[in-house]
Structures are given as C-alpha cells and as structure tokens.
Scaffold this motif. Structure first.
Motif, short mmCIF file in Angstrom:
data_model
loop_
_atom_site.label_atom_id
_atom_site.label_comp_id
_atom_site.label_asym_id
_atom_site.label_seq_id
_atom_site.Cartn_x
_atom_site.Cartn_y
_atom_site.Cartn_z
N LEU A 45 -8.01 -16.57 -15.39
CA LEU A 45 -6.93 -16.34 -16.35
C LEU A 45 -5.56 -16.49 -15.70
N GLY A 46 -5.47 -16.11 -14.44
CA GLY A 46 -4.17 -16.12 -13.76
C GLY A 46 -4.23 -16.76 -12.39
N PRO A 47 -4.40 -18.05 -12.33
CA PRO A 47 -4.47 -18.72 -11.02
C PRO A 47 -3.19 -18.59 -10.21
N ARG A 48 -2.08 -18.24 -10.88
CA ARG A 48 -0.81 -18.04 -10.18
C ARG A 48 -0.48 -16.56 -10.02
N SER A 49 -1.47 -15.70 -10.27
CA SER A 49 -1.28 -14.26 -10.13
C SER A 49 -1.73 -13.80 -8.75
N ALA A 50 -0.80 -13.33 -7.95
CA ALA A 50 -1.15 -12.84 -6.61
C ALA A 50 -2.13 -11.68 -6.70
N LEU A 51 -1.89 -10.75 -7.64
CA LEU A 51 -2.76 -9.58 -7.74
C LEU A 51 -4.18 -9.96 -8.14
N ALA A 80 2.37 -14.20 -3.46
CA ALA A 80 2.92 -12.83 -3.44
C ALA A 80 4.43 -12.86 -3.26
N SER A 81 5.14 -12.20 -4.17
CA SER A 81 6.60 -12.19 -4.09
C SER A 81 7.18 -10.78 -4.12
N THR A 82 6.59 -9.87 -4.89
CA THR A 82 7.12 -8.51 -4.97
C THR A 82 6.67 -7.70 -3.76
N ALA A 83 7.36 -6.60 -3.51
CA ALA A 83 6.99 -5.72 -2.40
C ALA A 83 5.57 -5.21 -2.57
N TYR A 84 5.22 -4.84 -3.79
CA TYR A 84 3.87 -4.32 -4.03
C TYR A 84 2.82 -5.39 -3.74
N ARG A 86 3.03 -8.05 -1.77
CA ARG A 86 2.96 -8.34 -0.34
C ARG A 86 2.32 -7.20 0.43
N SER A 87 2.60 -5.97 0.01
CA SER A 87 2.01 -4.81 0.68
C SER A 87 0.52 -4.72 0.40
N GLU A 88 0.11 -4.97 -0.84
CA GLU A 88 -1.32 -4.97 -1.17
C GLU A 88 -2.06 -6.07 -0.40
N LEU A 89 -1.42 -7.20 -0.23
CA LEU A 89 -2.02 -8.28 0.55
C LEU A 89 -2.28 -7.83 1.99
N GLU A 90 -1.30 -7.14 2.58
CA GLU A 90 -1.48 -6.63 3.94
C GLU A 90 -2.59 -5.59 3.99
N ARG A 91 -2.67 -4.75 2.96
CA ARG A 91 -3.73 -3.74 2.91
C ARG A 91 -5.11 -4.39 2.90
N GLU A 92 -5.26 -5.44 2.11
CA GLU A 92 -6.56 -6.11 2.05
C GLU A 92 -6.86 -6.88 3.32
N LYS A 93 -5.85 -7.40 3.97
CA LYS A 93 -6.06 -8.03 5.28
C LYS A 93 -6.53 -6.98 6.29
N ALA A 94 -6.01 -5.77 6.16
CA ALA A 94 -6.46 -4.68 7.03
C ALA A 94 -7.93 -4.38 6.79
N ASN A 95 -8.35 -4.39 5.52
CA ASN A 95 -9.75 -4.14 5.21
C ASN A 95 -10.65 -5.23 5.79
N LEU A 96 -10.20 -6.48 5.70
CA LEU A 96 -10.98 -7.58 6.29
C LEU A 96 -11.06 -7.44 7.81
N ALA A 97 -9.97 -7.03 8.43
CA ALA A 97 -9.99 -6.81 9.88
C ALA A 97 -10.99 -5.72 10.23
N LEU A 98 -11.03 -4.66 9.43
CA LEU A 98 -11.99 -3.58 9.66
C LEU A 98 -13.42 -4.11 9.53
N ASP A 99 -13.65 -4.93 8.51
CA ASP A 99 -14.99 -5.52 8.33
C ASP A 99 -15.41 -6.34 9.55
N GLY A 100 -14.43 -6.96 10.20
CA GLY A 100 -14.72 -7.78 11.37
C GLY A 100 -14.67 -7.02 12.69
N GLY A 101 -14.47 -5.71 12.62
CA GLY A 101 -14.42 -4.90 13.84
C GLY A 101 -13.14 -5.04 14.63
#
Length: 201
Positions: A45-51, A80-84, A86-101
């Motif tokens: 539905l939203g291919p241009r939606s960062a969220l 990603a353009s808004t602070a939220y 960009r911050s959520e993107l970093e949060r999910e990157k953190a989760n992926l890093a955790l998954d990879g040890g």
C-alpha cells in the motif's frame, strides 16, 4: 487499530501501525506470520512509506527472515525523513545487530536512536535496558535516573525499571522503583505484593 483500517483500507500508515500491533501482540510463529503478512500488505500500500518498511522489517526479523528484513530496512533508509522514522530505523538496526550477536553494533544504533530523539523517554529506556542486560549496572542506573527525570509521573516506567532491578538483584533500586510506582498508582495489587517482597528482602 482494526477500526482505523476499516475506515480506510488503502491507508499505508494504518496498515504499518497494524503490522506492529500484530507483531507485538503475537504469541507464537503462526501469529508472527500473520503479522508479516500484514507488513507485506503495508509495504504494497505504501512503497514510499518508511514506517511500512521499518515495521515490516521488524516482523520479518522476528520470524527469522533476516535477509528480507535487511532489504526492508535498506528501503526505509532511503525514505526516512522525520526524527521518529530515522530513530525507529536505528532501533530496528539495533535489533538486527542483536540477532547477529553484534553487541557493539546494537549499542551504537540504540545510542543513535536516542541522539535523534533525545526528548523521548523510550529511547533512553532502551539504552538503559541494554546496559542492564549486559551487566553494566552503574551506567544503567544513571540512564534510569535520566529517564525518570524526563517522565516523573510515569508509573509504568518505574515498574519497568523495578523489574529490571529485581532480575539484577538490585533490591535497593527495585524498592525505590516500586515505591514510586505505588505512590503514583496506589492500590495496584501487583505493585503492592512486589513492594512487600522488596521490603522483606
């Protein structure tokens, strides 16, 4: 959320949020797969939606599809353009890093999320929890104090830190946290019983 989507079945934002609702309330792989399907619909539905990409990526990671999760976050990074966002993107990157040890990578992304949204207590809470989990109590407690100063009337925040403190056997911090939670939200039987336990200990 179901009502919001019923009002606008073509809303990418509603579908994105519904993805997270399904994900965070999921119990078992079958429900996680349902969440992933909702995420795929949100992206369609939203291919241009960062969220949409971020929340879909989060769900894909939770079902163990790391390559596709990475693709979704890569797509989100370009949008990603808004602070939220960009911050959520970093949060999910953190989760992926955790998954990879990758603990160092996890911390770097959590701190980046916090720097992007320094005024939101949730970002500070997540960094504090990182330090709790990694047995760096002194740093964790300092961030606890910072988070509490940002949301002094949030009883749930005190409960979160009280539970973390109990797991780490920090009875003093647990007692302080549950006492404050009890003052903010008196007569909660769960809080009162835990507070009694910390007093006994």
């Amino acid at each position: 959320m179901a009502q919001a989507r019923s009002l606008d079945r073509l809303s990418a934002y509603a579908a994105a949020v519904d993805t997270r609702v399904h994900n965070w309330s999921a119990r078992g792989q079958d429900q996680l797969k349902t969440a992933a399907a909702v995420g795929a619909e949100a992206v369609k539905l939203g291919p241009r939606s960062a969220l949409a990409h971020i929340f879909s990526g989060e769900t894909l990671a939770d079902i163990g599809d790391i390559p596709d999760a990475v693709k979704e976050l890569d797509a989100a990074a370009a949008l990603a353009s808004t602070a939220y966002e960009r911050s959520e993107l970093e949060r999910e990157k953190a989760n992926l890093a955790l998954d990879g040890g990758d603990k160092a990578g996890q911390l770097a992304h959590l701190e980046s999320a916090q720097q992007i949204q320094p005024g939101w207590v949730e970002r500070t809470r997540e960094v504090a929890e990182y330090y709790f989990v990694n047995n760096q109590a002194e740093r964790a407690v300092g961030l606890v104090r910072q988070a509490i100063s940002m949301a002094p009337m949030d009883a749930n925040l005190r409960l979160t830190f009280g539970a973390e403190a109990l797991v780490r056997q920090d009875v003093s911090l647990a007692d302080e946290s549950y006492t404050a939670a009890n003052d903010l939200d008196p007569h909660d039987p769960g809080v009162e019983s835990t507070l009694a336990m910390t007093h006994f200990t």
